[in-house]
Scaffold this active site. Structure first.
Site, PDB file in Angstrom:
ATOM      1  N   ARG A 256      41.472 -13.097  67.520  1.00  0.00           N
ATOM      2  CA  ARG A 256      42.094 -12.798  66.235  1.00  0.00           C
ATOM      3  C   ARG A 256      41.002 -12.776  65.166  1.00  0.00           C
ATOM      4  O   ARG A 256      40.557 -13.807  64.686  1.00  0.00           O
ATOM      5  CB  ARG A 256      43.145 -13.858  65.903  1.00  0.00           C
ATOM      6  CG  ARG A 256      44.143 -13.432  64.828  1.00  0.00           C
ATOM      7  CD  ARG A 256      45.008 -14.601  64.417  1.00  0.00           C
ATOM      8  NE  ARG A 256      44.255 -15.536  63.602  1.00  0.00           N
ATOM      9  CZ  ARG A 256      44.423 -16.854  63.605  1.00  0.00           C
ATOM     10  NH1 ARG A 256      45.290 -17.404  64.414  1.00  0.00           N
ATOM     11  NH2 ARG A 256      43.697 -17.628  62.815  1.00  0.00           N
ATOM     12  N   HIS A 260      45.556 -15.924  60.440  1.00  0.00           N
ATOM     13  CA  HIS A 260      46.865 -15.838  61.100  1.00  0.00           C
ATOM     14  C   HIS A 260      47.784 -14.899  60.321  1.00  0.00           C
ATOM     15  O   HIS A 260      48.408 -14.004  60.888  1.00  0.00           O
ATOM     16  CB  HIS A 260      47.471 -17.237  61.195  1.00  0.00           C
ATOM     17  CG  HIS A 260      48.846 -17.269  61.769  1.00  0.00           C
ATOM     18  ND1 HIS A 260      49.114 -16.965  63.079  1.00  0.00           N
ATOM     19  CD2 HIS A 260      50.043 -17.554  61.203  1.00  0.00           C
ATOM     20  CE1 HIS A 260      50.408 -17.072  63.309  1.00  0.00           C
ATOM     21  NE2 HIS A 260      50.998 -17.420  62.178  1.00  0.00           N
ATOM     22  N   TYR A 269      39.376 -23.989  60.037  1.00  0.00           N
ATOM     23  CA  TYR A 269      39.403 -24.419  61.431  1.00  0.00           C
ATOM     24  C   TYR A 269      38.485 -23.627  62.361  1.00  0.00           C
ATOM     25  O   TYR A 269      38.474 -23.879  63.559  1.00  0.00           O
ATOM     26  CB  TYR A 269      40.841 -24.394  61.973  1.00  0.00           C
ATOM     27  CG  TYR A 269      41.570 -23.071  61.835  1.00  0.00           C
ATOM     28  CD1 TYR A 269      41.388 -22.044  62.754  1.00  0.00           C
ATOM     29  CD2 TYR A 269      42.448 -22.866  60.774  1.00  0.00           C
ATOM     30  CE1 TYR A 269      42.057 -20.843  62.633  1.00  0.00           C
ATOM     31  CE2 TYR A 269      43.121 -21.655  60.640  1.00  0.00           C
ATOM     32  CZ  TYR A 269      42.925 -20.652  61.565  1.00  0.00           C
ATOM     33  OH  TYR A 269      43.594 -19.459  61.443  1.00  0.00           O
TER      34      TYR A 269
END
Length: 366
Positions: A256, A260, A269
């Site tokens: 990805r 998100h 993160y």
């Protein structure tokens, strides 16, 4: 343990990151014409992803979960299915939905915050996008089993992400499909993160494809940024299901590239160096290099494909920039087949509020 259920130790790859072909003892790369079609779809998918992200910033979309970098999985999911087959997507699968014939504008309706999915599932053989993780997998298996009872040749391709494999619905769907030999293919797009949770905190299995073994179905791993490999592996799984071979699980290893959604800060993160390393594995530039090396993609071809992608983006902008023609009664019209007395009372109350607001507005006019 049956060897035919075991996935490979390394994902299937037919085109490496430099664009060079890779020989495989089992899988054969699709022909050049099919790869050219896939490249066009990759370019269009990338443009759709980027345009939709821009529309979020402009306030025309409420949210957009981009599949930037995962387009090889999206494109292959649409291309391997025949017209009667069904796709059961997630919220991140807009490019695959569009690949099945849904217009880009209709594919974005749900993400714009409307009350419906934006398209007719029966017309396109695409189930509504599922926001809750893994719930669509149960629906997919039930649909596949029903088609089997009707004697149809329908295959169902059920998409999900790595995070969905931690949900109970995932395991229930896998078990039901295997026990009843349903013609469904589970396609896990392992993009390394379930929002902010890395794969290492999701599973201790050697791979997600290994989870298929426990249910008695074959699992396979594929380089999810190699569209040729994804087409080959998914295509075989679909053919197997259609011929009565039952369900299977395909895990695509991808990444990805973006957050998100627009509501997520992925710098909290993961490191930028990690993201940068995946740019070199971009599915679009990989296939482009391969086609150029095969003299199968000219400058004119690229310009024509890019122009087509721009037209799609322009149509998407125009559709979402247009003010919606809203009918307040739609809030009540489709709740039940027959409107209850309570809903009718609520509709009358809303009509009164609308009328009073109109009188107020009229009185405020100079």
């Amino acid at each position: 343990m049956r060897d035919d259920l075991l996935p490979r130790e390394t994902p299937v790859r037919l085109i490496d990151p430099r664009g060079d072909g890779v020989d495989d003892a089992h899988y054969t790369a699709p022909d050049i014409d099919r790869l050219r079609d896939a490249y066009r779809a990759l370019v269009e998918g990338r443009r759709i992803n980027d345009q939709a992200s821009a529309l979020v910033r402009q306030g025309r979309l409420a949210v957009y979960p981009s599949s930037h970098g995962q387009e090889a999985c999206q494109v292959a999911a649409a291309l391997v299915l025949d017209e009667p087959d069904w796709l059961f997507p997630t919220y991140r699968d807009a490019v695959a939905i569009i690949g099945r014939g849904v217009s880009p504008a209709d594919a974005m309706v749900l993400l714009a915050g409307d009350w419906h999915s934006g398209y007719d599932p029966a017309e396109h053989h695409v189930a509504p996008q599922a926001t809750p993780l893994a719930t669509q997998l149960l629906h997919a298996v039930g649909f596949a089993q029903a088609a089997r009872h009707r004697g149809e040749s329908t295959v169902v391709l059920a998409l999900c992400g790595d995070g969905a494999t931690s949900e109970g619905d995932f395991h229930e769907a896998m078990n039901f499909a295997a026990v009843f030999h349903a013609p469904v293919v589970f396609f896990v797009q392992n993009n390394e993160f379930a929002i902010s949770v890395p794969l290492s905190r999701q599973s201790a299995a050697p791979s997600l494809a290994h989870k298929a073994i426990g249910y008695g179905m074959p699992g396979e791993r594929v380089d999810g940024n190699d569209v040729a490999a994804v087409l080959a592996v998914l295509g075989e799984a679909v053919d197997r299901a259609r011929s009565g071979g039952g369900p299977s699980l395909v895990e695509a290893h991808t990444y990805r590239m973006q957050a998100h959604t627009n509501a997520d800060d992925d710098t909290r993160y993961r490191e930028r160096d990690e993201v940068q390393a995946w740019i070199e594995r971009d599915p679009l530039t990989r296939l482009r290099a391969h086609l150029v090396a095969q003299d199968a993609l000219s400058d004119d071809d690229e310009q024509r494909i890019a122009a087509g992608a721009e037209r799609i983006a322009a149509q998407l902008r125009a559709a979402l920039n247009a003010d919606a023609d809203l009918d307040p009664e739609d809030l009540f019209r489709f709740v039940t087949a027959e409107r209850s007395s309570q809903l009718e009372e609520q509709w009358r109350m809303l009509q009164g509020e609308i009328a009073r607001d109109a009188l107020t507005q009229a009185g405020a006019q100079p």
